[in-house]
Enzyme design. Structure first.
Site, short mmCIF file in Angstrom:
data_model
loop_
_atom_site.label_atom_id
_atom_site.label_comp_id
_atom_site.label_asym_id
_atom_site.label_seq_id
_atom_site.Cartn_x
_atom_site.Cartn_y
_atom_site.Cartn_z
N TYR A 161 -6.66 -2.59 -5.29
CA TYR A 161 -7.80 -1.60 -4.73
C TYR A 161 -7.33 -0.16 -4.53
O TYR A 161 -6.61 0.49 -4.28
CB TYR A 161 -7.88 -2.27 -3.16
CG TYR A 161 -9.23 -1.51 -2.28
CD1 TYR A 161 -10.05 -2.21 -2.21
CD2 TYR A 161 -9.30 -0.13 -1.94
CE1 TYR A 161 -11.33 -2.05 -1.56
CE2 TYR A 161 -10.27 0.14 -1.06
CZ TYR A 161 -11.28 -0.74 -1.21
OH TYR A 161 -12.59 -0.17 -0.51
N ASN A 229 0.34 -0.45 -6.74
CA ASN A 229 -0.62 0.01 -5.82
C ASN A 229 -0.22 -0.34 -4.15
O ASN A 229 -0.90 -1.04 -3.47
CB ASN A 229 -1.88 -0.48 -6.02
CG ASN A 229 -3.18 0.31 -5.10
OD1 ASN A 229 -3.07 1.23 -5.04
ND2 ASN A 229 -3.85 -0.56 -4.42
N SER A 261 -1.43 -3.60 -3.21
CA SER A 261 -1.06 -4.68 -3.98
C SER A 261 -0.42 -4.22 -5.19
O SER A 261 -0.15 -2.79 -5.62
CB SER A 261 -2.42 -5.41 -4.32
OG SER A 261 -3.13 -5.77 -3.19
N SER A 299 -1.12 -7.04 1.29
CA SER A 299 -0.92 -6.90 0.02
C SER A 299 -1.23 -8.03 -0.75
O SER A 299 -1.16 -9.25 -0.48
CB SER A 299 0.67 -6.42 0.02
OG SER A 299 0.88 -5.97 -1.46
N GLY A 300 -1.83 -7.78 -2.04
CA GLY A 300 -1.88 -8.85 -2.94
C GLY A 300 -0.66 -8.77 -3.88
O GLY A 300 -0.87 -7.90 -4.98
#
Length: 371
Positions: A161, A229, A261, A299-300
């Site tokens: 994102y 990120n 992420s 978080s991804g």
């Protein structure tokens, strides 16, 4: 290797590496950071033979956010596992924390193959990039049935994102995805504020795209590409040094939380089967942890690993004869995965430049001199 370097040695290393070629970007090891392991010639994922990378970068406008108009700070990064050849690779995926998206993972888990390019973009552009990959594969004939059209696949598209971007404006188009795919090539890989990493923030400094590679004792090459990120400042650690606590200023002028992420792609020419590639992907979090990442709730942290070994294994025939690296030889690849991931993240941060995006939100570059 020791986790610190005396000042005189750092000065000697920096002097030995300077001057850099005109226009050449500074990378993390150019600053004297004591990385472990032996990198490939480019210290990039493209050291793995056949792997190609391309970017499309979109930077438009300044000032207050006007949804649909900008400012725009985003893009697409594309990776072709075997260049312009349709020859699916063995692959596996793993998520440290799954608050993110990577399309196509169910078929990878079921079949053990990655059949498409890998593309990385922002959270709200996954759909358009996924559709574009199908169209690009069809238009280039890079698919299982280039003549008859009786073909299907599930593209792997991942995201993070980009807070600096007018993300709801959905400025990434099919043309941008085609641009990144068409630009994919071997050789040096652009890092920092490029492609899908254009608007990203890491450890509350400017983040983005980074890459690194390692040569293993088994005679193989392993490369990593990241879109970073993620992460907070206080825990940010480099070579055992609490850099985040030593540089508490230069924070974004916006409430960027210690979340976000990271997408990590691991490639190797070692002949590995999907369960072995799963084991590689599971080692990625060790590198993230060394730098201070936690895999927080927001978080991804999603990873994919693939092998370019065993070309032709996917082709339809009664049986396929495969080469397989013994599990007893995996430790060198585990080590290479951790080392290359750690360096790729730092390369992303060192290459990234200060960027101001929507509503004058500014993410500052990690200062090289203070690092």
């Amino acid at each position: 290797m020791p986790r610190f370097v005396p000042f005189l040695l750092v000065a000697w290393v920096m002097g030995a590496l300077a001057p850099l070629a005109s226009g050449q970007d500074v990378r993390a090891r150019d600053l004297g950071i004591p990385f472990e392991g032996v990198p490939g010639p480019l210290n990039a994922i493209t050291d793995v033979p056949g792997v190609e990378v391309g970017h499309a970068t979109i930077i438009e406008g300044d000032g207050p956010l006007v949804k649909g108009e900008g400012p725009v700070r985003t893009g697409v990064t594309a990776l072709l596992p075997r260049g312009r050849a349709f020859d699916p690779v063995f692959a596996a995926t793993y998520a440290l924390n799954g608050n993110g998206e990577m399309t196509g993972v169910h078929w990878i888990e079921e079949s053990g193959y990655l059949e498409t390019p890998i593309t990385i973009t922002n959270t709200f552009s996954v759909g358009v990039v996924r559709d574009a990959v199908i169209a690009w594969m069809d238009s280039t004939g890079l698919n299982a049935d280039p003549e008859g059209g009786l073909w299907y696949t599930y593209p792997l598209v991942a995201e993070t994102y980009d807070v600096l971007n007018d993300i709801l404006g959905q400025h990434v188009t099919r043309a941008h995805a085609f641009e990144a795919l068409d630009a994919a090539a071997g050789g040096p890989v652009a890092e920092g504020n490029v492609g899908g990493g254009t608007g990203m923030i890491a450890h509350q400094f400017k983040g983005g795209i980074g890459t690194a590679s390692r040569l293993t004792g088994s005679g193989h090459t392993l490369g990593v590409l990241v879109q970073a990120n993620y992460g907070g400042r206080a825990r940010f650690t480099v070579a055992g040094v609490p850099v985040g606590r030593e540089i508490p200023d230069l924070m974004p002028n916006y409430d960027v939380l210690a979340r976000g992420s990271i997408i990590v792609v691991v490639a190797t020419d070692a002949p590995l089967l999907p369960p072995q590639l799963q084991r590689l992907a599971e080692r990625v979090p060790l590198a993230i942890g060394r730098l201070g990442g936690l895999g927080s709730n927001g978080s991804g942290d999603i990873f994919v690993a693939f092998s370019t070994g065993n070309p032709g294994a996917w082709a339809a025939r009664p049986t396929a004869t495969l080469d397989v690296l013994p599990n007893d030889e995996m430790d060198g690849l585990f080590e290479a995965t951790v080392e290359a991931t750690e360096e790729a993240i730092l390369n992303a941060m060192v290459a990234a430049e200060t960027m101001t995006g929507r509503d004058s939100l500014t993410a500052h570059a990690l200062p090289h001199d203070r690092l």
